[in-house]
Design an enzyme around this catalytic site. Structure first.
Site, PDB file in Angstrom:
ATOM      1  N   HIS A  20      -2.124  10.716  -2.851  1.00 20.79           N
ATOM      2  CA  HIS A  20      -2.079   8.750  -2.805  1.00 20.79           C
ATOM      3  C   HIS A  20      -1.425   8.541  -2.137  1.00 20.79           C
ATOM      4  CE1 HIS A  20      -2.764   4.915  -5.254  1.00 20.79           C
ATOM      5  NE2 HIS A  20      -1.941   4.792  -4.391  1.00 20.79           N
ATOM      6  N   HIS A  22       1.121   6.188   0.761  1.00 19.16           N
ATOM      7  CA  HIS A  22       0.531   4.860   1.643  1.00 19.16           C
ATOM      8  C   HIS A  22       1.387   5.400   3.350  1.00 19.16           C
ATOM      9  CE1 HIS A  22      -1.571   1.772  -0.811  1.00 19.16           C
ATOM     10  NE2 HIS A  22      -0.929   2.500  -1.821  1.00 19.16           N
ATOM     11  N   ASP A  24       2.704   3.649   5.826  1.00 22.06           N
ATOM     12  CA  ASP A  24       3.162   2.126   5.605  1.00 22.06           C
ATOM     13  C   ASP A  24       4.627   2.303   4.640  1.00 22.06           C
ATOM     14  OD1 ASP A  24       1.609   1.089   3.932  1.00 22.06           O
ATOM     15  OD2 ASP A  24       1.622  -1.100   4.599  1.00 22.06           O
ATOM     16  N   HIS A 218      -7.919   1.304  -6.112  1.00 21.62           N
ATOM     17  CA  HIS A 218      -6.132   1.044  -6.768  1.00 21.62           C
ATOM     18  C   HIS A 218      -6.518  -0.198  -7.732  1.00 21.62           C
ATOM     19  CE1 HIS A 218      -4.001   1.637  -3.162  1.00 21.62           C
ATOM     20  NE2 HIS A 218      -2.666   1.683  -4.401  1.00 21.62           N
ATOM     21  N   GLU A 221      -3.072  -0.228 -12.480  1.00 14.98           N
ATOM     22  CA  GLU A 221      -1.657   0.190 -12.416  1.00 14.98           C
ATOM     23  C   GLU A 221      -1.002  -0.501 -13.091  1.00 14.98           C
ATOM     24  OE1 GLU A 221       1.246   0.559  -8.529  1.00 14.98           O
ATOM     25  OE2 GLU A 221      -0.477  -0.568  -8.561  1.00 14.98           O
ATOM     26  N   HIS A 242      -3.434   5.719  -9.566  1.00 13.14           N
ATOM     27  CA  HIS A 242      -3.143   4.803 -10.799  1.00 13.14           C
ATOM     28  C   HIS A 242      -4.004   5.327 -11.992  1.00 13.14           C
ATOM     29  CE1 HIS A 242       0.215   3.838  -8.187  1.00 13.14           C
ATOM     30  NE2 HIS A 242      -0.946   3.242  -7.348  1.00 13.14           N
ATOM     31  N   ASP A 300       2.846   7.723  -3.430  1.00 14.87           N
ATOM     32  CA  ASP A 300       2.682   6.527  -3.944  1.00 14.87           C
ATOM     33  C   ASP A 300       3.296   5.909  -2.038  1.00 14.87           C
ATOM     34  OD1 ASP A 300       1.260   4.526  -3.585  1.00 14.87           O
ATOM     35  OD2 ASP A 300       2.573   3.806  -5.778  1.00 14.87           O
ATOM     36  N   ASP A 301       4.916   5.833  -2.178  1.00 12.77           N
ATOM     37  CA  ASP A 301       5.686   5.077  -1.020  1.00 12.77           C
ATOM     38  C   ASP A 301       6.479   4.978  -1.450  1.00 12.77           C
ATOM     39  OD1 ASP A 301       4.113   2.255   0.042  1.00 12.77           O
ATOM     40  OD2 ASP A 301       3.483   2.554  -2.308  1.00 12.77           O
TER      41      ASP A 301
END
Length: 364
Positions: A20, A22, A24, A218, A221, A242, A300-301
């Protein structure tokens, strides 16, 4: 700047699986600055530190505040063929450095396009880059990275809860590129927008199930257990992104444990998006570990959180009592829950077990 554990020693210095993350939200700040310069785009800052101050989260906030961060830089990358292929390639390099053996990276093709997408995102002018070509460019970048850095990378295409009109095209792109790197469909975004409100999402996921496209969603979360229930029962999710608030409904949580549902857990993310209480010693992941649930650890990010995969591992070790054996168990479970074809999955599991000094009779 986000405060994280700092250590010169990697917490779990063995091969890992990440499910998991992303694309971007994992772009290098140096790349954003470089692409902006090449495209003649003016940003509020021209330094890495300045960009980090602008784009990273420094305190626990909300999912809405988190999503606002993307507006500072996504217009730089979106619509640019070279930049999109570059961020995919650099992503694989970064994951190889973090000791990741296999990664599934997700993104919305529409949010990187500027043609055949309505509305055109990030206040871009209309161009000639379609969501279809975005997928092809990302696949090229990931494939080049695989060859160079000797790890395996696959992608997941995201539907967006606030853009149900895109969802059927997303599932068709999953089908088109299923043998060229795309392994699943996802639903991301504001959890307050459910499928009763947006039946297009339900239709897309029904088509995904009918066509044999893997599904993750998702859910739970920042949203209530009902969103998780809908993801499993309506969208037929095989994994939950999540899923922390599933534990707020004991009956639902027990059913998910019985189904061996996989939770894609992102500890650092959950603190800064306000998904969980900031105190890591009270994180739902501790309950997952105690109940021997099926879950993975993920970033995640990482650009937005100014983190690496080791940040999540070191947090789990320091505040949640994780041991090396538990890290091995969760990575084996991540490999088992990956969306790879069975033969590739078996090869991945064998490589992990060899690296972990395990035999086939190991309990996990």
């Amino acid at each position: 700047m986000a405060e994280h554990l700092v250590s010169n020693q990697v917490t779990f210095n063995k091969p890992k699986v990440e499910l998991h993350v992303h694309l971007d939200g994992a772009i290098r700040p140096e790349t954003i600055l470089d692409v902006a310069k090449k495209r003649g785009l003016v940003l509020p800052t021209d330094t890495v530190q300045g960009l980090l101050r602008l784009c990273t989260m420094s305190r626990p906030a909300t999912l809405t505040e988190f999503l606002e961060k993307f507006k500072h830089y996504m217009h730089v990358i979106a619509g640019d063929r070279e930049a999109i292929q570059r961020i995919a390639y650099e992503f694989v390099e970064t994951k190889a450095r973090e000791g990741v053996l296999y990664v599934e990276v997700r993104y919305s093709p529409h949010l990187l396009a500027n043609n055949k997408v309505n509305p055109i995102p990030w206040n871009q002018k209309e161009g000639d880059l379609t969501p279809d070509e975005v997928v092809d460019l990302v696949n090229q970048g990931l494939s080049e990275g695989e060859k160079k850095f000797k790890i395996k990378a696959r992608s997941i295409l995201c539907c967006m809860r606030d853009r149900p009109e895109w969802s059927m095209e997303v599932v068709e792109l999953c089908k088109k590129y299923r043998n060229r790197g795309v392994v699943a469909i996802d639903l991301a975004g504001d959890e307050s927008l459910n499928c009763k409100t947006c039946p297009e999402h339900k239709k897309a996921f029904e088509e995904a199930e009918r066509s044999g496209v893997h599904r993750t969603v998702h859910a739970g979360e920042v949203g209530p257990p009902a969103v998780v229930k809908e993801a499993v029962e309506v969208l037929k999710a095989e994994r939950i992104g999540h899923g922390y608030h599933a534990i707020d409904d004991q009956a639902l949580y027990e059913r998910l444990l019985e189904k061996n549902m996989h939770f894609e857990v992102c500890p650092i993310s959950s603190k800064f998006t306000g998904a969980c209480v900031p105190d890591f010693t009270k994180h739902p992941l501790i309950r997952f570990k105690k109940d021997e649930a099926n879950y993975s650890l993920n970033t995640d990010d990482p650009f937005i959180f100014n983190s690496t995969l080791d940040t999540d591992y070191s947090t789990a070790k320091t505040y949640m009592g994780f041991t090396e054996d538990e890290f091995k168990r969760l990575n084996i479970n991540a490999a088992k829950s990956s969306f790879l074809p069975e033969k590739d999955k078996k090869d991945l599991l064998n490589r992990l077990r060899d690296a972990y000094g395990m035999n086939d009779k190991a309990s996990f």
